[in-house]
Design a protein around this motif. Sequence first.
Motif, mmCIF file in Angstrom:
data_model
loop_
_atom_site.group_PDB
_atom_site.id
_atom_site.type_symbol
_atom_site.label_atom_id
_atom_site.label_comp_id
_atom_site.label_asym_id
_atom_site.label_seq_id
_atom_site.Cartn_x
_atom_site.Cartn_y
_atom_site.Cartn_z
ATOM 1 N N GLN A 62 -35.656 -77.403 79.115
ATOM 2 C CA GLN A 62 -35.307 -78.830 79.040
ATOM 3 C C GLN A 62 -36.561 -79.654 78.774
ATOM 4 N N PRO A 63 -36.563 -80.702 77.994
ATOM 5 C CA PRO A 63 -35.386 -81.200 77.274
ATOM 6 C C PRO A 63 -35.051 -80.400 76.035
ATOM 7 N N GLY A 64 -35.907 -79.401 75.684
ATOM 8 C CA GLY A 64 -35.616 -78.518 74.565
ATOM 9 C C GLY A 64 -35.923 -79.135 73.219
ATOM 10 N N GLY A 65 -35.559 -78.398 72.161
ATOM 11 C CA GLY A 65 -35.790 -78.882 70.797
ATOM 12 C C GLY A 65 -34.536 -79.566 70.277
ATOM 13 N N SER A 66 -34.640 -80.133 69.088
ATOM 14 C CA SER A 66 -33.462 -80.824 68.548
ATOM 15 C C SER A 66 -32.706 -79.980 67.532
ATOM 16 N N THR A 67 -33.274 -78.807 67.181
ATOM 17 C CA THR A 67 -32.569 -77.959 66.211
ATOM 18 C C THR A 67 -32.374 -76.529 66.704
ATOM 19 N N ALA A 68 -32.731 -76.271 67.964
ATOM 20 C CA ALA A 68 -32.623 -74.900 68.454
ATOM 21 C C ALA A 68 -32.294 -74.877 69.939
ATOM 22 N N TRP A 69 -31.605 -73.806 70.343
ATOM 23 C CA TRP A 69 -31.320 -73.555 71.763
ATOM 24 C C TRP A 69 -32.292 -72.466 72.178
ATOM 25 N N VAL A 70 -33.143 -72.763 73.163
ATOM 26 C CA VAL A 70 -34.193 -71.807 73.544
ATOM 27 C C VAL A 70 -34.155 -71.584 75.053
ATOM 28 N N ALA A 71 -34.169 -70.330 75.475
ATOM 29 C CA ALA A 71 -34.106 -70.037 76.911
ATOM 30 C C ALA A 71 -35.001 -68.846 77.257
ATOM 31 N N PRO A 72 -35.509 -68.822 78.504
ATOM 32 C CA PRO A 72 -36.261 -67.649 78.944
ATOM 33 C C PRO A 72 -35.304 -66.466 79.121
ATOM 34 N N VAL A 73 -35.775 -65.288 78.765
ATOM 35 C CA VAL A 73 -34.948 -64.087 78.939
ATOM 36 C C VAL A 73 -35.807 -62.981 79.521
ATOM 37 N N GLN A 74 -35.108 -61.999 80.102
ATOM 38 C CA GLN A 74 -35.831 -60.863 80.669
ATOM 39 C C GLN A 74 -35.219 -59.572 80.172
ATOM 40 N N ARG A 75 -36.076 -58.620 79.895
ATOM 41 C CA ARG A 75 -35.606 -57.292 79.493
ATOM 42 C C ARG A 75 -35.602 -56.394 80.717
ATOM 43 N N PRO A 76 -34.849 -55.288 80.674
ATOM 44 C CA PRO A 76 -34.780 -54.414 81.852
ATOM 45 C C PRO A 76 -36.157 -53.912 82.281
ATOM 46 N N ASP A 77 -37.099 -53.762 81.324
ATOM 47 C CA ASP A 77 -38.444 -53.300 81.688
ATOM 48 C C ASP A 77 -39.279 -54.413 82.318
ATOM 49 N N GLY A 78 -38.664 -55.590 82.503
ATOM 50 C CA GLY A 78 -39.370 -56.694 83.159
ATOM 51 C C GLY A 78 -40.089 -57.608 82.190
ATOM 52 N N GLY A 79 -40.017 -57.326 80.901
ATOM 53 C CA GLY A 79 -40.742 -58.158 79.925
ATOM 54 C C GLY A 79 -40.178 -59.565 79.875
ATOM 55 N N ASP A 80 -41.067 -60.547 79.960
ATOM 56 C CA ASP A 80 -40.663 -61.958 79.903
ATOM 57 C C ASP A 80 -40.756 -62.465 78.474
ATOM 58 N N LEU A 81 -39.631 -62.805 77.891
ATOM 59 C CA LEU A 81 -39.592 -63.279 76.507
ATOM 60 C C LEU A 81 -38.778 -64.555 76.467
ATOM 61 N N VAL A 82 -38.582 -65.122 75.253
ATOM 62 C CA VAL A 82 -37.598 -66.196 75.107
ATOM 63 C C VAL A 82 -36.686 -65.839 73.947
ATOM 64 N N VAL A 83 -35.471 -66.346 74.005
ATOM 65 C CA VAL A 83 -34.591 -66.244 72.858
ATOM 66 C C VAL A 83 -34.442 -67.645 72.287
ATOM 67 N N LYS A 84 -34.545 -67.724 70.947
ATOM 68 C CA LYS A 84 -34.388 -69.013 70.256
ATOM 69 C C LYS A 84 -33.264 -68.848 69.246
ATOM 70 N N VAL A 85 -32.217 -69.638 69.404
ATOM 71 C CA VAL A 85 -31.148 -69.640 68.400
ATOM 72 C C VAL A 85 -31.312 -70.926 67.608
ATOM 73 N N ALA A 86 -31.776 -70.770 66.366
ATOM 74 C CA ALA A 86 -32.147 -71.935 65.558
ATOM 75 C C ALA A 86 -31.083 -72.202 64.507
ATOM 76 N N MET A 87 -30.791 -73.494 64.354
ATOM 77 C CA MET A 87 -29.865 -73.877 63.305
ATOM 78 C C MET A 87 -30.524 -73.606 61.953
ATOM 79 N N ARG A 88 -29.764 -73.068 61.004
ATOM 80 C CA ARG A 88 -30.345 -72.862 59.665
ATOM 81 C C ARG A 88 -30.630 -74.212 59.031
ATOM 82 N N HIS A 89 -31.866 -74.423 58.624
ATOM 83 C CA HIS A 89 -32.160 -75.574 57.776
ATOM 84 C C HIS A 89 -33.319 -75.164 56.884
ATOM 85 N N PRO A 90 -33.376 -75.733 55.667
ATOM 86 C CA PRO A 90 -34.249 -75.164 54.639
ATOM 87 C C PRO A 90 -35.689 -74.949 55.103
#
Length: 306
Positions: A62-90
Amino acid sequence: MPTMRPMAPRFATPSSSFGPFEIPTNLVCAWQDGRRDWLVTLPGIVRQVAEAWSLSVGSPFQPGGSTAWVAPVQRPDGGDLVVKVAMRHPEADHEADGLRLWKGEGAVRIVATQEFEGATALLLERCVPGTMLKQLPEPAQDEVIAGLLKRLWCDPPAGHPFRPLQTMCDNWADQFETKVGPNRPPLDQGMIRDGIELFRALPASAERNVLLATDLHAGNVLSAEREPWLAIDPKPYVGDPTYDALQHMLSCEDRLHADPRALAARMAHLLDLDHDRLLLWLFARCVQESVDCPTLAIVARQVAPT
Ligand SMILES: Nc1ncnc2c1ncn2[C@@H]1O[C@H](COP(=O)(O)OP(=O)(O)O)[C@@H](O)[C@H]1O
Ligand SMILES: [Mg+2]
């Protein structure tokens, strides 16, 4: 009648393990400006990539971006990453290609990507603590931005997928010409013509062409552990490095309006760029932006070539 501001929408997702789906504040505008169709695909996309990449997904930043949904994620091995789902724009078409090429040198590392209709999902290195460079005073921001840009500017390899900066400038100049009829900026006709001609002409007269970030400003630089600051959210094109100083300069509004020539001189010095050429770019970009942001017409007049 008073205008009702819609509340941040929450969706019930197809998977109960996700609970209600949170939309960050800055993405709520997407609900209002016609991107509803894209927003409603988000929970399904997040669910699919969580399954494909074995992720447990946290609440979005929060407040985040205006063209993407971004959240912290965790993998089973404990790796801290983020996932970004971005709207397609040129402009964002080659974000993943750029990050792959930079291999974490000044920008976040990319782990995986998946394409969807209308969206791209990226699995990225997480910046921790992730404070925005915006929190620092602007003179300190200038130095960090300049240091990162100089590292990101590299010769793209043969057969690279990136488009020339000329393509982006021509598109933006075309959009300007479509909008300028009903929305005339407060500039005289000659200055408008010169600015837009220059915006189309400058890419072709570059002394060198390198991989550019094109959207590097202090809101797209986060504090990290691996390096003090990392760039996120690039919109890579290949072209004149002088162009790349502009996004940061436009975001330093007070200094830009108070003394645009001094700001250009400082950035040209920090980036080893030609000061006069940076002023030409600043003039052309301010004219082009003035159709949506009329206050930039004042800056355009201050730096107009004589
Ligand atoms: N790699 C990352 N690590 C930590 N936080 C991130 C990362 N990438 C993005 N964010 C968070 O998500 C927000 C939006 O991301 P960004 O890529 O800038 O989206 P947009 O393209 O919509 O501007 C950022 O302001 C930041 O808070
Ligand atoms: Mg951003």
